[in-house]
Motif scaffolding. Sequence first.
Motif, short mmCIF file in Angstrom:
data_model
loop_
_atom_site.label_atom_id
_atom_site.label_comp_id
_atom_site.label_asym_id
_atom_site.label_seq_id
_atom_site.Cartn_x
_atom_site.Cartn_y
_atom_site.Cartn_z
N GLU A 8 0.83 -1.21 0.00
CA GLU A 8 0.00 0.00 0.00
C GLU A 8 0.86 1.25 0.00
N ASP A 9 1.98 1.20 0.76
CA ASP A 9 2.93 2.31 0.81
C ASP A 9 4.32 1.73 0.57
N PRO A 10 4.76 1.66 -0.68
CA PRO A 10 6.06 1.04 -1.00
C PRO A 10 7.23 1.67 -0.24
N PHE A 11 7.19 2.99 -0.04
CA PHE A 11 8.28 3.65 0.69
C PHE A 11 8.39 3.10 2.11
N ASP B 146 10.62 9.01 12.13
CA ASP B 146 10.85 10.32 11.52
C ASP B 146 10.82 10.21 10.00
N SER B 147 10.08 9.21 9.50
CA SER B 147 10.08 8.96 8.06
C SER B 147 9.41 10.08 7.27
N ASP B 148 8.44 10.77 7.86
CA ASP B 148 7.82 11.88 7.16
C ASP B 148 8.83 12.99 6.89
N GLU B 149 9.68 13.25 7.88
CA GLU B 149 10.72 14.26 7.71
C GLU B 149 11.75 13.79 6.70
N LYS C 190 25.56 17.66 12.14
CA LYS C 190 24.78 17.74 10.89
C LYS C 190 23.33 17.32 11.14
N GLU C 191 22.41 18.14 10.66
CA GLU C 191 20.99 17.87 10.87
C GLU C 191 20.37 17.05 9.75
N ASN C 192 21.15 16.75 8.72
CA ASN C 192 20.60 16.00 7.58
C ASN C 192 20.91 14.51 7.66
N ILE C 193 21.20 14.01 8.87
CA ILE C 193 21.48 12.59 9.06
C ILE C 193 20.23 11.90 9.61
N PHE C 194 19.87 10.77 9.00
CA PHE C 194 18.79 9.94 9.51
C PHE C 194 19.39 8.58 9.88
N PHE C 195 19.20 8.17 11.12
CA PHE C 195 19.71 6.89 11.61
C PHE C 195 18.62 5.83 11.44
N MET C 196 18.98 4.74 10.78
CA MET C 196 18.06 3.63 10.54
C MET C 196 18.70 2.37 11.11
N ILE D 295 12.75 -1.18 15.88
CA ILE D 295 13.36 -0.57 14.69
C ILE D 295 13.06 0.93 14.68
N VAL D 296 14.05 1.71 14.28
CA VAL D 296 13.90 3.17 14.33
C VAL D 296 14.35 3.83 13.04
N CYS D 297 13.66 4.90 12.69
CA CYS D 297 14.08 5.84 11.65
C CYS D 297 14.15 7.18 12.37
N LEU D 298 15.35 7.61 12.70
CA LEU D 298 15.57 8.69 13.66
C LEU D 298 16.36 9.84 13.05
N LYS D 299 15.76 11.02 13.00
CA LYS D 299 16.47 12.19 12.52
C LYS D 299 17.46 12.66 13.58
N ASN D 300 18.67 13.01 13.15
CA ASN D 300 19.69 13.48 14.08
C ASN D 300 19.21 14.76 14.78
N ARG D 301 19.48 14.83 16.08
CA ARG D 301 19.14 16.01 16.85
C ARG D 301 20.10 16.14 18.02
N LYS D 302 20.27 17.33 18.51
CA LYS D 302 21.29 17.61 19.52
C LYS D 302 21.10 16.82 20.80
N GLN D 303 19.87 16.55 21.20
CA GLN D 303 19.64 15.89 22.48
C GLN D 303 19.84 14.39 22.45
N LEU D 304 20.19 13.83 21.29
CA LEU D 304 20.46 12.39 21.24
C LEU D 304 21.66 12.06 22.12
N LYS D 305 21.50 11.02 22.95
CA LYS D 305 22.57 10.67 23.88
C LYS D 305 22.87 9.18 23.82
N TRP D 306 24.15 8.89 23.92
CA TRP D 306 24.61 7.51 24.07
C TRP D 306 24.47 7.16 25.54
N GLY D 307 24.70 5.91 25.91
CA GLY D 307 24.62 5.51 27.32
C GLY D 307 25.55 6.34 28.19
N ASP D 308 25.27 6.37 29.45
CA ASP D 308 26.04 7.14 30.42
C ASP D 308 27.54 6.84 30.29
#
Length: 297
Positions: free
Chosen positions: A94-97, A139-142, A256-262, A281-294
């Motif tokens: 229905e939605d190939p993308f 974040d697939s719409d973005e 860079k704000e144009n990175i999408f993590f899949m 499973i995630v489709c995640l747009k890069n953003r400043k508040q993203l954090k790795w483990g402590d």
Amino acid sequence: MNKACFECDRAQMLKISQFLNLDRQTQEKLLTMAETILKRCDMSKTNPEIMAGIWEEVIQILENKDPYEKIKQYYNEFMMAMSKTIRQEILSAEDPFQSALKIAITGNLIDFAAKHTFDENTIQKLLKDAEKTQLAVDDSDELKKQLNTAHTMLYLGDNCGEIVLDKLFIELLKIQYPALKVYYGVRGKPIVNDVTLKDATEVAMEEVAVVISNGDGSLGTVLERTSIEFRSVFNQADLILSKGQGNYEGLLGNSKENIFFMFMAKCELVAQPLGVPRLGIVCLKNRKQLKWGDQSH
């Protein structure tokens, strides 16, 4: 780097020992080597970078520059044999993308460096169920919004086998965005089951993208270790699709704000800060508040 990562690094020594049926002496040599490196490693570095140092020692001990070469080829061929059926499923969806996106991310399960286990039946079931699987972060719409204006895209590959699903996703993107020029980035040398130029050739990735090596052997993309040529493409690309947890770890904190993590969140250290279940499973747009483990542990 977090000490919780040490568990996976040690496990990798056991996995390769079992896979190659190594004698006890060689197994102990690998484990001792890994422990030595982990005890004195720089905790400010990412685990993909630490693992690069461990893997350099692994290939020296084994006198084999690509211990997983045959099994990587097997999974590439296994997925290629399924590609026609998967392509038909994508195009009839229905939605190939969304279908191609979810299938590509689900393929991230094929990872010899992770704690989970998988086999052919597991992969087939997950791919069959992928279309109805919900993205834990969506974040697939973005992503589609940025694809509408992008002229160049860099797709950072991750593992063998799943590279076939990357190709199918890129095929669809080329249909929907015919003016888009796509680069496909691979590792500069073999490490575990990460994709290299050889894997890209085996699946004929050049049919849909310009294949480029990053010039490095880290278990992910560690920009400061990559080649000048690769960084040039990275910096100039209108859009970057970063596939897999290793690339996520290596690029986390990039401005860079144009990175999408899949990727599939394969451990709690990644899943918990994102508020997603393990193996979500995630489709995640890069953003400043993203954090790795402590990092303090």
